[in-house]
Design an enzyme around this catalytic site. Structure first.
Site, PDB file in Angstrom:
ATOM      1  N   GLU A   1      27.496  18.024 -20.798  1.00 53.96           N
ATOM      2  CA  GLU A   1      26.120  18.451 -21.105  1.00 53.96           C
ATOM      3  C   GLU A   1      25.774  19.737 -20.370  1.00 53.96           C
ATOM      4  O   GLU A   1      25.902  19.810 -19.149  1.00 53.96           O
ATOM      5  CB  GLU A   1      25.133  17.347 -20.681  1.00 53.96           C
ATOM      6  CG  GLU A   1      23.676  17.732 -20.867  1.00 53.96           C
ATOM      7  CD  GLU A   1      22.707  16.592 -20.581  1.00 53.96           C
ATOM      8  OE1 GLU A   1      23.035  15.719 -19.756  1.00 53.96           O
ATOM      9  OE2 GLU A   1      21.616  16.592 -21.179  1.00 53.96           O
TER      10      GLU A   1
ATOM     11  N   HIS B   1      18.230  17.712 -26.525  1.00 53.41           N
ATOM     12  CA  HIS B   1      16.762  17.659 -26.555  1.00 53.41           C
ATOM     13  C   HIS B   1      16.209  18.913 -25.907  1.00 53.41           C
ATOM     14  O   HIS B   1      16.927  19.621 -25.196  1.00 53.41           O
ATOM     15  CB  HIS B   1      16.272  16.412 -25.799  1.00 53.41           C
ATOM     16  CG  HIS B   1      16.958  16.233 -24.459  1.00 53.41           C
ATOM     17  ND1 HIS B   1      16.526  16.850 -23.321  1.00 53.41           N
ATOM     18  CD2 HIS B   1      18.077  15.544 -24.096  1.00 53.41           C
ATOM     19  CE1 HIS B   1      17.334  16.541 -22.312  1.00 53.41           C
ATOM     20  NE2 HIS B   1      18.293  15.758 -22.754  1.00 53.41           N
TER      21      HIS B   1
ATOM     22  N   HIS C   1      22.993   5.060 -20.140  1.00 60.22           N
ATOM     23  CA  HIS C   1      22.016   5.271 -19.063  1.00 60.22           C
ATOM     24  C   HIS C   1      22.300   4.350 -17.874  1.00 60.22           C
ATOM     25  O   HIS C   1      21.393   3.720 -17.330  1.00 60.22           O
ATOM     26  CB  HIS C   1      20.585   5.084 -19.586  1.00 60.22           C
ATOM     27  CG  HIS C   1      20.116   6.257 -20.391  1.00 60.22           C
ATOM     28  ND1 HIS C   1      18.969   6.258 -21.135  1.00 60.22           N
ATOM     29  CD2 HIS C   1      20.648   7.485 -20.568  1.00 60.22           C
ATOM     30  CE1 HIS C   1      18.815   7.420 -21.724  1.00 60.22           C
ATOM     31  NE2 HIS C   1      19.831   8.194 -21.407  1.00 60.22           N
TER      32      HIS C   1
ATOM     33  N   ARG D   1      31.079  12.591 -21.459  1.00 57.93           N
ATOM     34  CA  ARG D   1      29.975  13.412 -21.973  1.00 57.93           C
ATOM     35  C   ARG D   1      30.028  14.736 -21.245  1.00 57.93           C
ATOM     36  O   ARG D   1      30.346  14.772 -20.041  1.00 57.93           O
ATOM     37  CB  ARG D   1      28.629  12.707 -21.765  1.00 57.93           C
ATOM     38  CG  ARG D   1      27.413  13.540 -22.159  1.00 57.93           C
ATOM     39  CD  ARG D   1      26.139  12.718 -22.388  1.00 57.93           C
ATOM     40  NE  ARG D   1      25.580  12.141 -21.171  1.00 57.93           N
ATOM     41  CZ  ARG D   1      25.660  10.860 -20.863  1.00 57.93           C
ATOM     42  NH1 ARG D   1      26.280   9.999 -21.677  1.00 57.93           N
ATOM     43  NH2 ARG D   1      25.139  10.402 -19.740  1.00 57.93           N
TER      44      ARG D   1
ATOM     45  N   ASP E   1      19.386  19.315 -16.433  1.00 57.26           N
ATOM     46  CA  ASP E   1      19.997  18.092 -16.990  1.00 57.26           C
ATOM     47  C   ASP E   1      21.448  18.417 -17.342  1.00 57.26           C
ATOM     48  O   ASP E   1      21.705  19.032 -18.377  1.00 57.26           O
ATOM     49  CB  ASP E   1      19.194  17.672 -18.233  1.00 57.26           C
ATOM     50  CG  ASP E   1      19.715  16.390 -18.857  1.00 57.26           C
ATOM     51  OD1 ASP E   1      20.612  15.744 -18.281  1.00 57.26           O
ATOM     52  OD2 ASP E   1      19.214  16.041 -19.950  1.00 57.26           O
TER      53      ASP E   1
ATOM     54  N   TYR F   1      32.518   7.571 -26.229  1.00 49.67           N
ATOM     55  CA  TYR F   1      32.467   6.428 -25.316  1.00 49.67           C
ATOM     56  C   TYR F   1      33.293   5.299 -25.919  1.00 49.67           C
ATOM     57  O   TYR F   1      32.886   4.705 -26.926  1.00 49.67           O
ATOM     58  CB  TYR F   1      31.015   5.984 -25.113  1.00 49.67           C
ATOM     59  CG  TYR F   1      30.090   7.156 -24.820  1.00 49.67           C
ATOM     60  CD1 TYR F   1      29.926   7.633 -23.518  1.00 49.67           C
ATOM     61  CD2 TYR F   1      29.432   7.833 -25.859  1.00 49.67           C
ATOM     62  CE1 TYR F   1      29.107   8.724 -23.260  1.00 49.67           C
ATOM     63  CE2 TYR F   1      28.621   8.929 -25.617  1.00 49.67           C
ATOM     64  CZ  TYR F   1      28.462   9.376 -24.307  1.00 49.67           C
ATOM     65  OH  TYR F   1      27.657  10.466 -24.062  1.00 49.67           O
TER      66      TYR F   1
ATOM     67  N   ASP G   1       0.824  -1.210   0.000  1.00 51.56           N
ATOM     68  CA  ASP G   1       0.000   0.000   0.000  1.00 51.56           C
ATOM     69  C   ASP G   1       0.861   1.264   0.000  1.00 51.56           C
ATOM     70  O   ASP G   1       0.385   2.350   0.317  1.00 51.56           O
ATOM     71  CB  ASP G   1      -0.957   0.000   1.196  1.00 51.56           C
ATOM     72  CG  ASP G   1      -0.211  -0.051   2.515  1.00 51.56           C
ATOM     73  OD1 ASP G   1       1.034  -0.193   2.486  1.00 51.56           O
ATOM     74  OD2 ASP G   1      -0.866   0.051   3.567  1.00 51.56           O
TER      75      ASP G   1
ATOM     76  N   GLU H   1      24.884  18.094 -25.591  1.00 52.47           N
ATOM     77  CA  GLU H   1      25.511  17.024 -24.812  1.00 52.47           C
ATOM     78  C   GLU H   1      26.273  15.982 -25.637  1.00 52.47           C
ATOM     79  O   GLU H   1      25.929  14.806 -25.628  1.00 52.47           O
ATOM     80  CB  GLU H   1      24.452  16.333 -23.953  1.00 52.47           C
ATOM     81  CG  GLU H   1      23.205  15.859 -24.705  1.00 52.47           C
ATOM     82  CD  GLU H   1      22.233  15.124 -23.785  1.00 52.47           C
ATOM     83  OE1 GLU H   1      22.644  14.134 -23.186  1.00 52.47           O
ATOM     84  OE2 GLU H   1      21.075  15.565 -23.679  1.00 52.47           O
TER      85      GLU H   1
ATOM     86  N   HIS I   1      24.535   8.919 -29.951  1.00 58.82           N
ATOM     87  CA  HIS I   1      23.266   9.598 -29.628  1.00 58.82           C
ATOM     88  C   HIS I   1      23.192  10.949 -30.322  1.00 58.82           C
ATOM     89  O   HIS I   1      24.015  11.262 -31.178  1.00 58.82           O
ATOM     90  CB  HIS I   1      23.071   9.694 -28.106  1.00 58.82           C
ATOM     91  CG  HIS I   1      24.177  10.381 -27.353  1.00 58.82           C
ATOM     92  ND1 HIS I   1      24.307  11.745 -27.316  1.00 58.82           N
ATOM     93  CD2 HIS I   1      25.190   9.884 -26.598  1.00 58.82           C
ATOM     94  CE1 HIS I   1      25.346  12.057 -26.551  1.00 58.82           C
ATOM     95  NE2 HIS I   1      25.921  10.952 -26.112  1.00 58.82           N
TER      96      HIS I   1
ATOM     97  N   ASP J   1      25.745  12.315 -14.735  1.00 58.73           N
ATOM     98  CA  ASP J   1      24.670  12.958 -15.491  1.00 58.73           C
ATOM     99  C   ASP J   1      23.494  13.020 -14.522  1.00 58.73           C
ATOM    100  O   ASP J   1      22.836  12.001 -14.281  1.00 58.73           O
ATOM    101  CB  ASP J   1      24.353  12.124 -16.733  1.00 58.73           C
ATOM    102  CG  ASP J   1      23.262  12.737 -17.595  1.00 58.73           C
ATOM    103  OD1 ASP J   1      22.581  13.674 -17.130  1.00 58.73           O
ATOM    104  OD2 ASP J   1      23.087  12.264 -18.733  1.00 58.73           O
TER     105      ASP J   1
ATOM    106  N   HIS K   1      13.175  15.237 -21.060  1.00 64.93           N
ATOM    107  CA  HIS K   1      13.119  15.217 -22.527  1.00 64.93           C
ATOM    108  C   HIS K   1      11.811  15.920 -22.857  1.00 64.93           C
ATOM    109  O   HIS K   1      10.763  15.283 -22.962  1.00 64.93           O
ATOM    110  CB  HIS K   1      13.152  13.792 -23.062  1.00 64.93           C
ATOM    111  CG  HIS K   1      14.462  13.103 -22.789  1.00 64.93           C
ATOM    112  ND1 HIS K   1      14.656  11.760 -22.906  1.00 64.93           N
ATOM    113  CD2 HIS K   1      15.671  13.617 -22.407  1.00 64.93           C
ATOM    114  CE1 HIS K   1      15.919  11.457 -22.607  1.00 64.93           C
ATOM    115  NE2 HIS K   1      16.538  12.568 -22.281  1.00 64.93           N
TER     116      HIS K   1
END
Ligand code: GLY
Ligand code: MN
Ligand code: MN
Length: 435
Positions: free
Chosen positions: A406, A352, A241, A404, A269, A386, A37, A382, A348, A258, A359
């Site tokens: 960003e 965005h 991710h 990365r 972000d 890699y 619950d 960004e 990628h 990130d 996003h």
């Protein structure tokens, strides 16, 4: 805080778009059970929030142009002392009118009964279909009720229109009130990233850096992240991710974070990558410089009139040239770009839209053409490289370097404003902060 006059203005703008014989119906986000619950933290549906400012679940908003009893109706939970003792105050019907400017408010339990009357005579129903099964069923049941009385002169709707593109077009352009909240979310994240860099040392676990970020988010009033934080070290920097965040951070690892705070429903972000030891190795430095050059090149072209792919094109050019110079790609630059030879290293897009959702909504193409940037749009830039050990033909000294960078960028009349510019990103500045 967004003022109630701003929510009013948004509803008015939407009504102007849809015409007088239409009706808008929007539903709040459901509560989602987590265990037994216990529920996941409640987060209002972004479109619903954008038009109403209302934070509670079990609510339905109706916009009915030219309706004589009032155009904005909110169905929501009634006050209930027994339940409020456990779960806190509710707006109730009085609060819906007083605090959220509803012209009328009814208990949510009345919705199904009242819906046929609200729909009758409206030609176009603007809503979401296929998102909430229960809502769809209620809607079609009400419509069938009207269809059953067609011989008494009742008129059922003739079309259903997806409401989301109209709302999303409004959401794409941020108001000064929204920008104040986004700047706050971003400032909190900037402080959190700085704190994580200063705390980092080999031997810590990734989740301990995540905890440093969360500490900064919470103490500044951001009780949610805009998305699950990514704190990856070593090989994990190459997992786009990665959210397990549970590896021990080793001496020669890079750390990629990130993570962004959500403040009053608005997202930030930001990504930074830094050496666990506080000092970049020669290989880490070489790749970092390429990614940084790519990011700066993309930010340079982010201005009014630039088509959406302009950032990605600038990134691809810089990354390809850089990888070519290091011998990680071989051939002629233009051929390599044409063949997308960078894909094993950079898989990628440039970024965005950013807003209520990380996003964020809004089309990237309209009328078959890429959209051009306009003032008051907010986006991320960004790029990354890699180098997982699975890329064939790459000497092992480059392995496990995932980088990365960003930032969050507001398009202005003349160019752009990098909203996260207060966070270090030049190599010397990162090393100095970590010292
Ligand atoms: N954190 C997800 C992204 O950067 O798009
Ligand atoms: Mn990100
Ligand atoms: Mn992003």
């Amino acid at each position: 805080m967004i003022k109630s006059t701003e929510f009013q203005k948004r509803r008015k703008q939407l009504l102007q778009q849809i015409g007088n014989t239409s009706l808008v119906i929007l539903s709040s986000a459901p509560m989602r059970p987590r265990t037994g619950d216990a529920f996941y933290d409640y987060r209002q549906n972004s479109d619903f929030y954008y038009l109403t400012g209302f934070h509670e679940p079990e609510a339905i908003a109706i916009l009915a142009p030219k309706r004589k009893e009032g155009e904005f109706i909110l169905f929501n939970r009634p006050r209930n002392r027994d339940e409020e003792i456990w779960d806190g105050a509710r707006a109730g019907q009085e609060g819906a009118c007083q605090d959220y400017d509803a012209d009328q408010s009814f208990p949510i339990a009345e919705f199904e009964k009242m819906l046929p009357d609200l729909l009758e005579g409206r030609e176009h129903i603007h809503c979401t279909l296929g998102v909430n099964k229960e809502f769809d069923e209620t809607l079609f049941k009400a419509i069938n009720k009207i269809r059953g009385k067609i011989r008494s002169g009742l008129q059922p709707p003739i079309a259903f229109i997806d409401i989301t593109p109209s709302i999303h077009e409004l959401r794409l352009f941020k108001s000064p009130g929204e920008m104040a909240l986004m700047r706050k979310a971003i400032d909190i994240s900037v402080a959190a990233h700085g704190r994580a860099m200063q705390t980092c040392k080999p031997g810590l676990y990734e989740y301990q850096l995540e905890a440093e970020m969360m500490h900064e988010f919470f103490r500044e009033g951001a009780r949610q992240t805009a998305y699950t934080s990514i704190v990856g070290s070593g090989a994990n920097t190459c997992v786009l991710h990665y959210i397990a965040n549970k590896k021990r951070i080793e001496d020669n690892d890079l750390v990629l974070i990130d993570a962004g705070a959500e403040y009053e429903n608005y997202a930030s972000d930001i990504t930074r990558t830094f050496p666990a030891s506080g000092k970049f190795s020669a290989e880490q430095r070489a790749i970092y410089e390429i990614v940084l050059a790519a990011q700066l090149a993309a930010i340079k072209v982010a201005k009014p009139g630039a088509p959406w792919p302009a950032m990605q094109n600038a990134i691809i050019k810089e990354l390809t040239e850089g990888l070519l110079e290091l011998g990680l790609l071989k051939g002629k630059r233009d051929d390599l770009i044409e063949k997308q030879a960078y894909l094993p290293f950079y898989m990628h897009k440039s970024g965005h839209w950013l807003g209520l959702d990380v996003h964020d909504v809004g089309r990237y193409r309209t009328n078959g053409k890429w959209r051009t940037l306009q003032p008051n749009m907010v986006l991320t830039v960004e790029p990354g490289i890699y180098i997982s050990k699975d890329i064939p033909g790459v000497p092992s000294r480059w392995h496990n370097i995932g980088i990365r960078i960003e930032d969050d960028v507001l398009i202005t009349e003349k160019g752009c404003d990098v909203l996260s510019k207060n966070l270090v990103k030049e190599i010397d500045d990162i090393e100095a902060l970590m010292r």
